[in-house]
Design a protein around this motif. Structure first.
Motif, PDB file in Angstrom:
ATOM      1  N   ASP A   1      18.567  -3.405  -6.491  1.00  0.00           N
ATOM      2  CA  ASP A   1      18.480  -3.731  -7.921  1.00  0.00           C
ATOM      3  C   ASP A   1      17.413  -4.766  -8.223  1.00  0.00           C
ATOM      4  OD1 ASP A   1      20.456  -1.946  -8.431  1.00  0.00           O
ATOM      5  OD2 ASP A   1      22.088  -3.428  -8.478  1.00  0.00           O
ATOM      6  N   ARG A   2      16.839  -5.346  -7.166  1.00  0.00           N
ATOM      7  CA  ARG A   2      15.839  -6.393  -7.388  1.00  0.00           C
ATOM      8  C   ARG A   2      14.443  -5.788  -7.392  1.00  0.00           C
ATOM      9  NH1 ARG A   2      17.359 -10.787  -3.631  1.00  0.00           N
ATOM     10  NH2 ARG A   2      15.117 -11.137  -3.728  1.00  0.00           N
ATOM     11  N   SER A   3      13.574  -6.276  -8.291  1.00  0.00           N
ATOM     12  CA  SER A   3      12.227  -5.695  -8.370  1.00  0.00           C
ATOM     13  C   SER A   3      11.381  -6.112  -7.168  1.00  0.00           C
ATOM     14  CB  SER A   3      11.560  -6.084  -9.685  1.00  0.00           C
ATOM     15  OG  SER A   3      11.557  -7.478  -9.802  1.00  0.00           O
ATOM     16  N   LYS A   4      11.592  -7.333  -6.683  1.00  0.00           N
ATOM     17  CA  LYS A   4      10.808  -7.800  -5.517  1.00  0.00           C
ATOM     18  C   LYS A   4      11.745  -8.319  -4.436  1.00  0.00           C
ATOM     19  CE  LYS A   4       6.192  -8.633  -6.903  1.00  0.00           C
ATOM     20  NZ  LYS A   4       5.017  -9.417  -6.887  1.00  0.00           N
ATOM     21  N   VAL A   5      11.519  -7.881  -3.224  1.00  0.00           N
ATOM     22  CA  VAL A   5      12.312  -8.357  -2.087  1.00  0.00           C
ATOM     23  C   VAL A   5      11.354  -8.606  -0.926  1.00  0.00           C
ATOM     24  CG1 VAL A   5      14.287  -7.875  -0.592  1.00  0.00           C
ATOM     25  CG2 VAL A   5      14.082  -6.665  -2.759  1.00  0.00           C
TER      26      VAL A   5
ATOM     27  N   ARG B   1       5.111   0.875  -3.348  1.00  0.00           N
ATOM     28  CA  ARG B   1       5.270  -0.578  -3.194  1.00  0.00           C
ATOM     29  C   ARG B   1       3.913  -1.219  -3.008  1.00  0.00           C
ATOM     30  NH1 ARG B   1      10.106  -2.143  -5.096  1.00  0.00           N
ATOM     31  NH2 ARG B   1      11.482  -0.371  -4.753  1.00  0.00           N
ATOM     32  N   GLU B   2       3.784  -2.422  -3.542  1.00  0.00           N
ATOM     33  CA  GLU B   2       2.503  -3.146  -3.500  1.00  0.00           C
ATOM     34  C   GLU B   2       1.947  -3.306  -2.088  1.00  0.00           C
ATOM     35  OE1 GLU B   2       2.306  -7.151  -5.181  1.00  0.00           O
ATOM     36  OE2 GLU B   2       2.573  -6.178  -7.155  1.00  0.00           O
ATOM     37  N   CYS B   3       2.863  -3.558  -1.140  1.00  0.00           N
ATOM     38  CA  CYS B   3       2.406  -3.859   0.231  1.00  0.00           C
ATOM     39  C   CYS B   3       1.988  -2.597   0.994  1.00  0.00           C
ATOM     40  CB  CYS B   3       3.512  -4.588   0.992  1.00  0.00           C
ATOM     41  SG  CYS B   3       5.012  -3.608   1.190  1.00  0.00           S
ATOM     42  N   LEU B   4       2.186  -1.429   0.401  1.00  0.00           N
ATOM     43  CA  LEU B   4       1.906  -0.173   1.120  1.00  0.00           C
ATOM     44  C   LEU B   4       0.781   0.605   0.449  1.00  0.00           C
ATOM     45  CD1 LEU B   4       5.639   0.668   1.701  1.00  0.00           C
ATOM     46  CD2 LEU B   4       3.953   0.334   3.518  1.00  0.00           C
ATOM     47  N   PRO B   5      -0.025   1.340   1.245  1.00  0.00           N
ATOM     48  CA  PRO B   5      -1.176   2.052   0.667  1.00  0.00           C
ATOM     49  C   PRO B   5      -0.769   3.028  -0.448  1.00  0.00           C
ATOM     50  CG  PRO B   5      -1.223   2.139   3.078  1.00  0.00           C
ATOM     51  CD  PRO B   5       0.089   1.542   2.701  1.00  0.00           C
ATOM     52  N   GLU B   6      -1.617   3.078  -1.485  1.00  0.00           N
ATOM     53  CA  GLU B   6      -1.326   3.947  -2.643  1.00  0.00           C
ATOM     54  C   GLU B   6      -1.302   5.420  -2.266  1.00  0.00           C
ATOM     55  OE1 GLU B   6      -4.029   3.263  -5.839  1.00  0.00           O
ATOM     56  OE2 GLU B   6      -3.320   1.185  -6.105  1.00  0.00           O
ATOM     57  N   ASN B   7      -2.103   5.765  -1.227  1.00  0.00           N
ATOM     58  CA  ASN B   7      -2.173   7.187  -0.857  1.00  0.00           C
ATOM     59  C   ASN B   7      -0.994   7.633   0.015  1.00  0.00           C
ATOM     60  OD1 ASN B   7      -3.125   5.657   1.318  1.00  0.00           O
ATOM     61  ND2 ASN B   7      -4.295   7.385   2.131  1.00  0.00           N
ATOM     62  N   TYR B   8      -0.113   6.727   0.355  1.00  0.00           N
ATOM     63  CA  TYR B   8       1.062   7.092   1.152  1.00  0.00           C
ATOM     64  C   TYR B   8       2.121   7.742   0.264  1.00  0.00           C
ATOM     65  CZ  TYR B   8       0.208   4.809   5.713  1.00  0.00           C
ATOM     66  OH  TYR B   8      -0.258   4.475   6.957  1.00  0.00           O
TER      67      TYR B   8
ATOM     68  N   GLU C   1       5.856   8.483   4.456  1.00  0.00           N
ATOM     69  CA  GLU C   1       4.943   7.561   5.160  1.00  0.00           C
ATOM     70  C   GLU C   1       5.307   6.110   4.832  1.00  0.00           C
ATOM     71  OE1 GLU C   1       2.431  10.157   3.140  1.00  0.00           O
ATOM     72  OE2 GLU C   1       0.842   9.994   4.643  1.00  0.00           O
ATOM     73  N   ARG C   2       5.655   5.870   3.560  1.00  0.00           N
ATOM     74  CA  ARG C   2       6.052   4.506   3.166  1.00  0.00           C
ATOM     75  C   ARG C   2       7.280   4.062   3.955  1.00  0.00           C
ATOM     76  NH1 ARG C   2       4.924   6.287  -2.314  1.00  0.00           N
ATOM     77  NH2 ARG C   2       7.130   6.684  -2.730  1.00  0.00           N
ATOM     78  N   THR C   3       8.252   4.971   4.078  1.00  0.00           N
ATOM     79  CA  THR C   3       9.509   4.624   4.755  1.00  0.00           C
ATOM     80  C   THR C   3       9.249   4.238   6.212  1.00  0.00           C
ATOM     81  OG1 THR C   3      10.653   6.196   3.352  1.00  0.00           O
ATOM     82  CG2 THR C   3      11.834   5.458   5.311  1.00  0.00           C
ATOM     83  N   ILE C   4       8.443   5.039   6.896  1.00  0.00           N
ATOM     84  CA  ILE C   4       8.162   4.752   8.310  1.00  0.00           C
ATOM     85  C   ILE C   4       7.411   3.419   8.427  1.00  0.00           C
ATOM     86  CG2 ILE C   4       6.876   5.530  10.380  1.00  0.00           C
ATOM     87  CD1 ILE C   4       9.259   7.339   9.922  1.00  0.00           C
ATOM     88  N   ALA C   5       6.375   3.240   7.610  1.00  0.00           N
ATOM     89  CA  ALA C   5       5.573   2.002   7.690  1.00  0.00           C
ATOM     90  C   ALA C   5       6.441   0.782   7.410  1.00  0.00           C
ATOM     91  CB  ALA C   5       4.416   2.073   6.695  1.00  0.00           C
ATOM     92  N   TYR C   6       7.263   0.862   6.385  1.00  0.00           N
ATOM     93  CA  TYR C   6       8.114  -0.274   6.007  1.00  0.00           C
ATOM     94  C   TYR C   6       9.114  -0.606   7.119  1.00  0.00           C
ATOM     95  CZ  TYR C   6      10.834  -3.368   2.999  1.00  0.00           C
ATOM     96  OH  TYR C   6      11.480  -4.459   2.470  1.00  0.00           O
ATOM     97  N   SER C   7       9.688   0.433   7.738  1.00  0.00           N
ATOM     98  CA  SER C   7      10.657   0.221   8.826  1.00  0.00           C
ATOM     99  C   SER C   7      10.009  -0.533   9.990  1.00  0.00           C
ATOM    100  CB  SER C   7      11.182   1.559   9.370  1.00  0.00           C
ATOM    101  OG  SER C   7      11.692   2.363   8.354  1.00  0.00           O
TER     102      SER C   7
END
Ligand code: F2R
Ligand code: MG
Ligand code: MG
Length: 349
Positions: free
Chosen positions: A236-240, A273-280, A284-290
């Motif tokens: 529920d939080r916009s930034k974590v 998400r800001e920390c992840l590439p826009e083209n993902y 791809e985002r899920t794997i990178a974030y994990s």
């Protein structure tokens, strides 16, 4: 694809292997800057590196045993599954198994064993393991049994072959339920997805053994429910920050400190998400974030990969990533066989 489509089955099994293979690079690292994660993932696009150069670990080795056992028996057969775990360990002991579970795997190789669940019960002075080794291989149960009650029952039993502590096997149940719901398209409505998981786990954690283990280990009354509520609060939080995720949910080898974390990774990465590439894309985002969480990265990425793969489907996985991972092509082939079994099931969808 629609609910329980072939694409979702393939996505789940292949992305689990991928998470394990690419996550192995950072397993045990305390801090993993996102630049290092992206560098690692970018290197998978380098075609000169050849195919299958990232080895899978115990996560995939054991999941393959689960898949093959279920396919061979068109269902759950405890002796066969136990035998496959032991054989796989005997043939390939250097896949990075947990230090405790290897004792179980050695005992399971005995043909004189009358109760295949006994070696797991003897672990840790009779307390049983609460490691995430049951959860890391739980996804195939969701791909084999269409009914939620069967997913719960067999994911629990399959985990109890090595993990007899409720904080171990209930983690496997939670992981299998998350894949089951994702396969049905439940991640289209993330709030309902997490609420359904909480409702199910309220019931799963209500038995005497779960309550007793939670008390002895000084955890909340229903530890997985407690963590899922934290997942909902973080959603529920916009930034974590990564630090907050680790301190609220954990990134460790215990099922309690990794299964809810993997579920959070999937939910958090449904949006760019800001920390992840826009083209993902989302997978791809899920794997990178994990991977960026550090800690038990192969296992968190493997579990998050299975849930995310069941949502996005095989088309979301870059072919160059698949090419780099040992066992990914094999997972793709067996996913098709599980899909047939699932839809043949007399139990219905
Ligand atoms: N083991 C690893 N990674 C670290 C070592 C890698 C290897 N040496 C290498 O360098 O290649 N990864 C794999 O293990 C995790 C799954 O573990 P599993 O199957 O649950 O094993 P185990 O031994 O049952 O439990 C893991 C550890 O948790 C602690 N623990 C569990 N129950 C306990 C209890 N009741 N009391 C106290 N401690 C308990 C112990 O430290 C266990 O060794 C995955 O990450 C997989 O990738
Ligand atoms: Mg591993
Ligand atoms: Mg691991």
């Amino acid at each position: 694809g629609g609910p329980a489509s072939l694409s979702r089955f393939r996505g789940a099994l292949v992305a689990a292997v991928l998470g394990d293979c690419v996550g192995g690079e950072f397993e045990g690292a305390e801090e993993v800057p996102m630049e290092r994660v992206l560098q690692h993932l970018n290197s998978l696009d380098d075609e000169t590196k050849g195919t299958g150069n990232l080895d899978y670990s115990d996560d995939t080795a054991m999941a393959r045993c689960v898949v093959r056992s279920i396919l061979a028996h068109a269902g759950y057969d405890e002796r066969d599954m136990a035998h496959r775990f032991a054989k796989e360990y005997g043939e390939s002991p250097d896949r990075g198994y947990g230090t405790g579970v290897v004792h179980v795997l050695k005992k399971l190789s005995s043909s004189h064993l009358s109760d295949v669940y006994q070696p797991a019960r003897d672990q840790f002075n009779g307390r049983g393991s609460f490691g995430n080794g049951g959860a890391m291989r739980a996804a195939p149960f969701a791909l084999a049994f269409p009914k939620l009650a069967d997913v719960r029952r067999f994911a629990r039993l399959g985990a109890m072959l090595t993990h007899s502590c409720s904080l171990g096997y209930n983690g496997a149940v939670l992981q299998a339920l998350a894949v089951h719901l994702s396969l049905q398209g439940a991640l289209d409505l993330p709030q309902q997805f997490i609420s359904r998981l909480i409702t199910e786990m309220e019931d799963v954690e209500s038995d005497d053994m779960s309550r007793k283990d939670a008390r002895i280990l000084k955890e909340a009354e229903k530890p997985f429910c407690d963590r899922l509520h934290r997942v909902r609060d973080l959603m529920d939080r916009s930034k974590v920050s990564i630090e907050e995720v680790i301190s609220e949910l954990g990134n460790g080898i215990a099922a309690l400190h990794s299964v809810p974390t993997a579920i959070f990774c999937v939910l958090h990465c449904l949006e760019p998400r800001e920390c992840l590439p826009e083209n993902y894309g989302g997978l791809e985002r899920t794997i990178a974030y994990s991977l960026a969480l550090g800690g038990d990265t192969d296992t968190i990425a493997c579990m998050a990969g299975a849930i995310a793969g069941a949502h996005y489907g095989i088309e979301a996985i870059p072919q160059s990533w698949i090419n780099c991972c040992e066992g990914a092509e094999d997972a793709d082939v067996t996913a098709e066989r599980l899909h047939v079994l699932y839809h043949q099931s007399p139990q219905g969808g």
